[in-house]
Design a protein around this motif. Structure first.
Motif, PDB file in Angstrom:
ATOM      1  N   ALA A   1       2.127   6.668  -6.900  1.00 35.34           N
ATOM      2  CA  ALA A   1       1.104   7.640  -7.311  1.00 35.34           C
ATOM      3  C   ALA A   1       1.597   9.070  -7.085  1.00 35.34           C
ATOM      4  O   ALA A   1       1.391   9.947  -7.940  1.00 35.34           O
ATOM      5  N   ASP A   2       2.247   9.324  -5.953  1.00 35.00           N
ATOM      6  CA  ASP A   2       2.777  10.663  -5.689  1.00 35.00           C
ATOM      7  C   ASP A   2       3.918  11.015  -6.640  1.00 35.00           C
ATOM      8  O   ASP A   2       4.038  12.161  -7.068  1.00 35.00           O
ATOM      9  N   ALA A   3       4.747  10.044  -6.976  1.00 34.04           N
ATOM     10  CA  ALA A   3       5.852  10.302  -7.896  1.00 34.04           C
ATOM     11  C   ALA A   3       5.338  10.596  -9.298  1.00 34.04           C
ATOM     12  O   ALA A   3       5.914  11.419 -10.016  1.00 34.04           O
ATOM     13  N   ARG A   4       4.260   9.955  -9.686  1.00 36.13           N
ATOM     14  CA  ARG A   4       3.681  10.232 -11.009  1.00 36.13           C
ATOM     15  C   ARG A   4       3.019  11.600 -11.044  1.00 36.13           C
ATOM     16  O   ARG A   4       3.085  12.298 -12.052  1.00 36.13           O
ATOM     17  N   ARG A   5       2.357  11.968  -9.964  1.00 39.26           N
ATOM     18  CA  ARG A   5       1.648  13.245  -9.914  1.00 39.26           C
ATOM     19  C   ARG A   5       2.635  14.407  -9.874  1.00 39.26           C
ATOM     20  O   ARG A   5       2.513  15.360 -10.621  1.00 39.26           O
ATOM     21  N   ASP A   6       3.587  14.322  -8.976  1.00 37.62           N
ATOM     22  CA  ASP A   6       4.622  15.358  -8.879  1.00 37.62           C
ATOM     23  C   ASP A   6       5.831  14.876  -9.675  1.00 37.62           C
ATOM     24  O   ASP A   6       5.803  13.859 -10.328  1.00 37.62           O
ATOM     25  N   SER A   7       6.880  15.620  -9.583  1.00 36.32           N
ATOM     26  CA  SER A   7       8.110  15.140 -10.211  1.00 36.32           C
ATOM     27  C   SER A   7       8.698  14.039  -9.332  1.00 36.32           C
ATOM     28  O   SER A   7       8.447  13.990  -8.134  1.00 36.32           O
ATOM     29  N   GLY A   8       9.484  13.172  -9.902  1.00 37.32           N
ATOM     30  CA  GLY A   8      10.072  12.071  -9.143  1.00 37.32           C
ATOM     31  C   GLY A   8      11.162  12.514  -8.198  1.00 37.32           C
ATOM     32  O   GLY A   8      11.523  11.800  -7.277  1.00 37.32           O
ATOM     33  N   PHE A   9      11.708  13.719  -8.414  1.00 41.71           N
ATOM     34  CA  PHE A   9      12.795  14.212  -7.581  1.00 41.71           C
ATOM     35  C   PHE A   9      12.269  15.333  -6.696  1.00 41.71           C
ATOM     36  O   PHE A   9      12.410  16.520  -6.989  1.00 41.71           O
ATOM     37  N   ASP A  10      11.672  14.935  -5.582  1.00 38.36           N
ATOM     38  CA  ASP A  10      11.088  15.884  -4.650  1.00 38.36           C
ATOM     39  C   ASP A  10      11.388  15.401  -3.235  1.00 38.36           C
ATOM     40  O   ASP A  10      11.570  14.205  -3.001  1.00 38.36           O
ATOM     41  N   GLU A  11      11.424  16.318  -2.290  1.00 40.60           N
ATOM     42  CA  GLU A  11      11.740  15.945  -0.905  1.00 40.60           C
ATOM     43  C   GLU A  11      10.673  15.039  -0.290  1.00 40.60           C
ATOM     44  O   GLU A  11      10.977  14.182   0.528  1.00 40.60           O
ATOM     45  N   THR A  12       9.417  15.207  -0.684  1.00 40.55           N
ATOM     46  CA  THR A  12       8.369  14.332  -0.144  1.00 40.55           C
ATOM     47  C   THR A  12       8.552  12.912  -0.646  1.00 40.55           C
ATOM     48  O   THR A  12       8.333  11.956   0.106  1.00 40.55           O
TER      49      THR A  12
ATOM     50  N   LYS B   1       9.198   9.636   1.736  1.00 45.57           N
ATOM     51  CA  LYS B   1       8.346   8.456   1.629  1.00 45.57           C
ATOM     52  C   LYS B   1       9.145   7.219   1.227  1.00 45.57           C
ATOM     53  O   LYS B   1       8.872   6.121   1.711  1.00 45.57           O
ATOM     54  N   LEU B   2      10.140   7.400   0.390  1.00 45.38           N
ATOM     55  CA  LEU B   2      10.983   6.277  -0.015  1.00 45.38           C
ATOM     56  C   LEU B   2      11.806   5.764   1.153  1.00 45.38           C
ATOM     57  O   LEU B   2      11.911   4.557   1.366  1.00 45.38           O
TER      58      LEU B   2
ATOM     59  N   PHE C   1       0.829  -1.204   0.000  1.00 46.06           N
ATOM     60  CA  PHE C   1       0.000   0.000   0.000  1.00 46.06           C
ATOM     61  C   PHE C   1       0.864   1.255   0.000  1.00 46.06           C
ATOM     62  O   PHE C   1       0.598   2.207  -0.745  1.00 46.06           O
ATOM     63  N   LEU C   2       1.906   1.273   0.842  1.00 47.12           N
ATOM     64  CA  LEU C   2       2.810   2.424   0.878  1.00 47.12           C
ATOM     65  C   LEU C   2       3.536   2.602  -0.453  1.00 47.12           C
ATOM     66  O   LEU C   2       3.739   3.731  -0.912  1.00 47.12           O
ATOM     67  N   LEU C   3       3.911   1.497  -1.080  1.00 45.79           N
ATOM     68  CA  LEU C   3       4.568   1.579  -2.381  1.00 45.79           C
ATOM     69  C   LEU C   3       3.619   2.134  -3.438  1.00 45.79           C
ATOM     70  O   LEU C   3       4.024   2.956  -4.278  1.00 45.79           O
ATOM     71  N   ASP C   4       2.367   1.731  -3.386  1.00 42.35           N
ATOM     72  CA  ASP C   4       1.381   2.251  -4.326  1.00 42.35           C
ATOM     73  C   ASP C   4       1.201   3.757  -4.155  1.00 42.35           C
ATOM     74  O   ASP C   4       1.142   4.503  -5.131  1.00 42.35           O
ATOM     75  N   ARG C   5       1.120   4.208  -2.910  1.00 42.90           N
ATOM     76  CA  ARG C   5       0.993   5.645  -2.646  1.00 42.90           C
ATOM     77  C   ARG C   5       2.240   6.404  -3.111  1.00 42.90           C
ATOM     78  O   ARG C   5       2.140   7.505  -3.637  1.00 42.90           O
ATOM     79  N   LEU C   6       3.407   5.807  -2.907  1.00 46.11           N
ATOM     80  CA  LEU C   6       4.656   6.430  -3.331  1.00 46.11           C
ATOM     81  C   LEU C   6       4.696   6.582  -4.851  1.00 46.11           C
ATOM     82  O   LEU C   6       5.054   7.649  -5.370  1.00 46.11           O
TER      83      LEU C   6
END
Length: 108
Positions: free
Chosen positions: A13-24, A28-29, A6-11
């Motif tokens: 989804a967030d990486a696709r929505r935002d850029s993959g290189f972000d502090e959030t 999460k990683l 579940f955490l990987l799925d959320r990660l």
């Protein structure tokens, strides 16, 4: 494992929505990697202790070395530990990429 998936799925989804290189994404990683390492250790140790306790309760007589029996019978899932360590290392790599991206945006 279900929580980690579940955490990987959320990660993802967030990486696709935002850029993959972000502090959030970095946080999460790293959390996913540490969660996978700690969860693997806790689940495997708990399972070993419960199985040893069950085996000892089924044997007639008294067994005094339950702790050493549990440690000798501890089957450790190395694949999940290595996957967790890989995620922690990847979070450091992504953090460097995030800092480089911020510098590039600041220069341009």
């Amino acid at each position: 494992m279900l929580v980690a998936l579940f955490l990987l799925d959320r990660l993802i989804a967030d990486a696709r929505r935002d850029s993959g290189f972000d502090e959030t994404i970095v946080r999460k990683l790293r959390f996913l990697g540490v969660f996978l390492i700690a969860g693997t250790l806790a689940a495997s140790l708990y399972t070993t202790i419960v199985e040893t306790g069950l085996a000892v309760s089924m044997v007639a007589g008294t067994v005094r070395e339950v702790g050493s029996m549990a440690l000798r019978g501890w089957s450790f899932p190395w694949a999940y530990l290595i996957a967790g360590l890989g995620l922690v290392v990847m979070s450091k790599v992504v953090r460097v990429g995030a800092h480089l991206r911020e510098e590039l945006e600041g220069t341009v």
